[in-house]
Design an enzyme around this catalytic site. Structure first.
Site, PDB file in Angstrom:
ATOM      1  N   ARG A 243       0.824  -1.346  -0.054  1.00  0.00           N
ATOM      2  CA  ARG A 243      -0.051   0.015  -0.056  1.00  0.00           C
ATOM      3  C   ARG A 243       0.722   1.393  -0.018  1.00  0.00           C
ATOM      4  O   ARG A 243       1.747   1.428   0.797  1.00  0.00           O
ATOM      5  CB  ARG A 243      -0.952  -0.038   1.284  1.00  0.00           C
ATOM      6  CG  ARG A 243      -1.776   1.355   1.484  1.00  0.00           C
ATOM      7  CD  ARG A 243      -2.625   1.511   0.572  1.00  0.00           C
ATOM      8  NE  ARG A 243      -3.287   2.948   0.557  1.00  0.00           N
ATOM      9  CZ  ARG A 243      -3.890   3.435  -0.353  1.00  0.00           C
ATOM     10  NH1 ARG A 243      -4.116   3.338  -1.493  1.00  0.00           N
ATOM     11  NH2 ARG A 243      -4.595   4.796   0.051  1.00  0.00           N
ATOM     12  N   CYS A 248      -3.041  11.794   5.259  1.00  0.00           N
ATOM     13  CA  CYS A 248      -4.478  12.465   5.503  1.00  0.00           C
ATOM     14  C   CYS A 248      -4.438  12.346   7.143  1.00  0.00           C
ATOM     15  O   CYS A 248      -5.068  11.315   7.419  1.00  0.00           O
ATOM     16  CB  CYS A 248      -5.286  11.790   4.709  1.00  0.00           C
ATOM     17  SG  CYS A 248      -6.937  12.520   4.897  1.00  0.00           S
ATOM     18  N   CYS A 261      -9.160   7.600   3.122  1.00  0.00           N
ATOM     19  CA  CYS A 261      -7.597   7.224   3.321  1.00  0.00           C
ATOM     20  C   CYS A 261      -7.593   6.343   4.512  1.00  0.00           C
ATOM     21  O   CYS A 261      -6.941   5.464   4.222  1.00  0.00           O
ATOM     22  CB  CYS A 261      -6.985   8.779   3.692  1.00  0.00           C
ATOM     23  SG  CYS A 261      -7.127   9.940   2.267  1.00  0.00           S
ATOM     24  N   ASP A 330      -2.745  18.857  -7.649  1.00  0.00           N
ATOM     25  CA  ASP A 330      -1.947  17.892  -6.933  1.00  0.00           C
ATOM     26  C   ASP A 330      -0.496  18.160  -7.157  1.00  0.00           C
ATOM     27  O   ASP A 330      -0.144  18.846  -7.936  1.00  0.00           O
ATOM     28  CB  ASP A 330      -2.312  16.466  -7.613  1.00  0.00           C
ATOM     29  CG  ASP A 330      -1.739  15.347  -6.907  1.00  0.00           C
ATOM     30  OD1 ASP A 330      -0.639  15.395  -6.447  1.00  0.00           O
ATOM     31  OD2 ASP A 330      -2.207  14.559  -6.609  1.00  0.00           O
ATOM     32  N   ARG A 332       1.764  16.053  -5.527  1.00  0.00           N
ATOM     33  CA  ARG A 332       2.742  15.045  -4.794  1.00  0.00           C
ATOM     34  C   ARG A 332       3.757  14.742  -5.617  1.00  0.00           C
ATOM     35  O   ARG A 332       4.658  14.114  -5.098  1.00  0.00           O
ATOM     36  CB  ARG A 332       1.749  13.923  -4.589  1.00  0.00           C
ATOM     37  CG  ARG A 332       0.916  14.219  -3.368  1.00  0.00           C
ATOM     38  CD  ARG A 332       0.009  13.127  -3.291  1.00  0.00           C
ATOM     39  NE  ARG A 332      -1.254  13.068  -4.471  1.00  0.00           N
ATOM     40  CZ  ARG A 332      -2.115  12.283  -4.598  1.00  0.00           C
ATOM     41  NH1 ARG A 332      -2.389  11.194  -3.731  1.00  0.00           N
ATOM     42  NH2 ARG A 332      -3.085  12.100  -5.730  1.00  0.00           N
ATOM     43  N   LYS A 359      -0.246   6.637  -9.340  1.00  0.00           N
ATOM     44  CA  LYS A 359       1.110   5.892  -8.572  1.00  0.00           C
ATOM     45  C   LYS A 359       1.170   4.753  -9.664  1.00  0.00           C
ATOM     46  O   LYS A 359       2.467   4.495  -9.774  1.00  0.00           O
ATOM     47  CB  LYS A 359       0.210   5.324  -7.426  1.00  0.00           C
ATOM     48  CG  LYS A 359      -0.186   6.476  -6.404  1.00  0.00           C
ATOM     49  CD  LYS A 359      -0.501   6.094  -5.194  1.00  0.00           C
ATOM     50  CE  LYS A 359      -1.052   7.136  -4.175  1.00  0.00           C
ATOM     51  NZ  LYS A 359      -1.640   6.535  -2.744  1.00  0.00           N
TER      52      LYS A 359
END
Length: 421
Positions: A243, A248, A261, A330, A332, A359
């Site tokens: 994972r 969050c 989350c 976003d 990230r 991802k």
């Protein structure tokens, strides 16, 4: 150059040109051995002995400065690293010798006390940027899985009281600026200039010292939780569940039901435990990137804007309200995320607890094969999180139908939610 204050504390005056006579080891990023690569030195006590930009401890370096200012920390203190060696051995792996594979962390960071000991003996301030230890975790959702019969205690991975035996690693960010620029397809000078200007000029060396190629940014890092045998986590013949989770706080810690989350994180932990019990390995990667790296203040402002807009909250306007407040959806930068997997030598993930295309695609681009993408069971999705889920599907963040996943040959296959399938 360095000037001393009357109290003995050093005051840094930055020069605008490279130090020509420095005896500090040079950094050869991507070298095959620690000795060839050289230590990373971010000495605040002796700035002329530094070969990187920034300071140790990432986001916590500002607290360190405050502690020095009020007199509770000696600015000349150097950590005593006795008995702090990693609890499990990680690497080296072939990926460490490729400067394009790892650009946002120091692959030798957990071994600094060991492989760079001679430099520490010379008085150079070389510190670890990664720590590896052992622990137990215990979350209520695992008790739920045990009561439902999905998980059973085995005394090794999962105990009767719900304790899960883990190895865990903490990673501070270390950016190799030429590699970061290349990864993001931008000019290194533009990257340096933007980092300098949009941090309020906090790090002038970004634009005055092009000879310094490594930057320790004051941002949050990563925490990894391993279940199973850490030394085999890189072995493609040993099944791996994973994972990859971006922080969050509201949901992960306090159980907010406006997003998925915490449920997805706990579902990922369950998958990892199950895989480890079956002879494989489990890995939770927890990234400090609150609110898609927009920050929690921005996140809460967006919550207000979504709830108060005409017509109420809706999937159609989910990202629109985010852009209105933050200017972007976003931040990230999942392009940097595969570095963690390269550090661990991982080339294959058998069960990936994520439906995020961002991802998945970032991993695939870096040669990390994902065999199965495991969706969050619908019964774990809070009612108030349905807006988020629909918005992410519509925007291409998630596979539109969480039951339809492309296998390695591009064929649509239905992946079951039952751990035993």
């Amino acid at each position: 150059m360095k000037k001393n204050r009357p109290g003995g504390h050093s005051h840094i005056v930055l020069t605008s040109h490279p130090q020509k006579d420095s005896k500090v080891p040079k950094v050869n990023w991507g070298a095959a051995t620690a000795e060839e690569r050289g230590p990373l030195i971010a000495s605040m006590a002796d700035h002329e002995s530094s070969n990187v930009i920034g300071a140790y401890a990432g986001a916590y370096s500002v607290y360190r400065a405050m502690a020095v200012a009020i007199g509770v920390l000696d600015p000349l203190h150097v950590p005593d690293l006795r008995n702090t060696a990693p609890a499990e051995r990680i690497g080296p792996h072939p990926q460490w010798a490729d400067p394009d594979k790892i650009v946002s962390l120091d692959p030798w960071g957990h071994m600094a006390g060991e492989v760079f000991g001679k430099y520490r003996d010379q008085g150079l301030d070389v510190r670890p940027t990664i720590a590896v230890t052992k622990a137990h975790i215990n979350v209520p959702e695992i008790h739920d899985a045990m009561r439902a019969g999905r998980l059973k205690p085995d005394g090794k991975i999962l105990k009767e009281n719900g304790d899960v035996r883990v190895t865990k690693a903490a990673i501070d960010p270390v950016w190799y600026l030429p590699g970061i620029a290349k990864r993001m397809n931008i000019d290194e000078r533009d990257l340096r200039r933007s980092l300098f200007e949009h941090s309020g000029g906090m790090f002038p060396e970004l634009v005055t010292r092009p000879d310094l190629k490594v930057f320790m940014p004051p941002i949050g890092g990563h925490t990894l939780y391993f279940m199973g045998d850490v030394e085999t986590i890189h072995d493609p013949n040993v099944p791996l569940a994973c994972r990859l989770h971006d922080e969050c706080n509201g949901s992960d810690v306090f159980g907010s039901d406006i997003c998925t989350c915490r449920p997805y994180l706990c579902h990922g932990i369950e998958l990892c435990i199950d895989m480890a019990q079956k002879g494989g390995n489990g890995l939770i990667v927890y990234n400090r990137k609150e609110g898609r790296a927009l920050g929690e203040v921005t996140k809460f402002l967006v919550y207000n804007a979504r709830k108060r807009q005409e017509g109420g909250d809706s999937a159609a306007k989910y990202f629109e309200r985010t852009e209105c407040v933050a200017g972007v959806q976003d931040m990230r930068f999942q392009e940097l995320m595969p570095d963690i997997f390269h550090w661990l030598g991982i080339t294959k993930i058998d069960r990936f607890a994520s439906m995020s295309n961002m991802k998945h695609d970032a991993l695939a681009k870096h040669g990390i094969k994902v065999i199965e993408r495991v969706p969050i069971p619908p019964e774990l999705i809070p009612d108030d999180a349905s807006v988020e889920m629909e918005a992410k599907k519509a925007a291409g963040y998630y596979v539109p139908d969480p039951e339809q996943v492309l296998d390695e040959k591009g064929l649509e296959t239905v992946k079951g939610r039952d751990l035993d399938e």
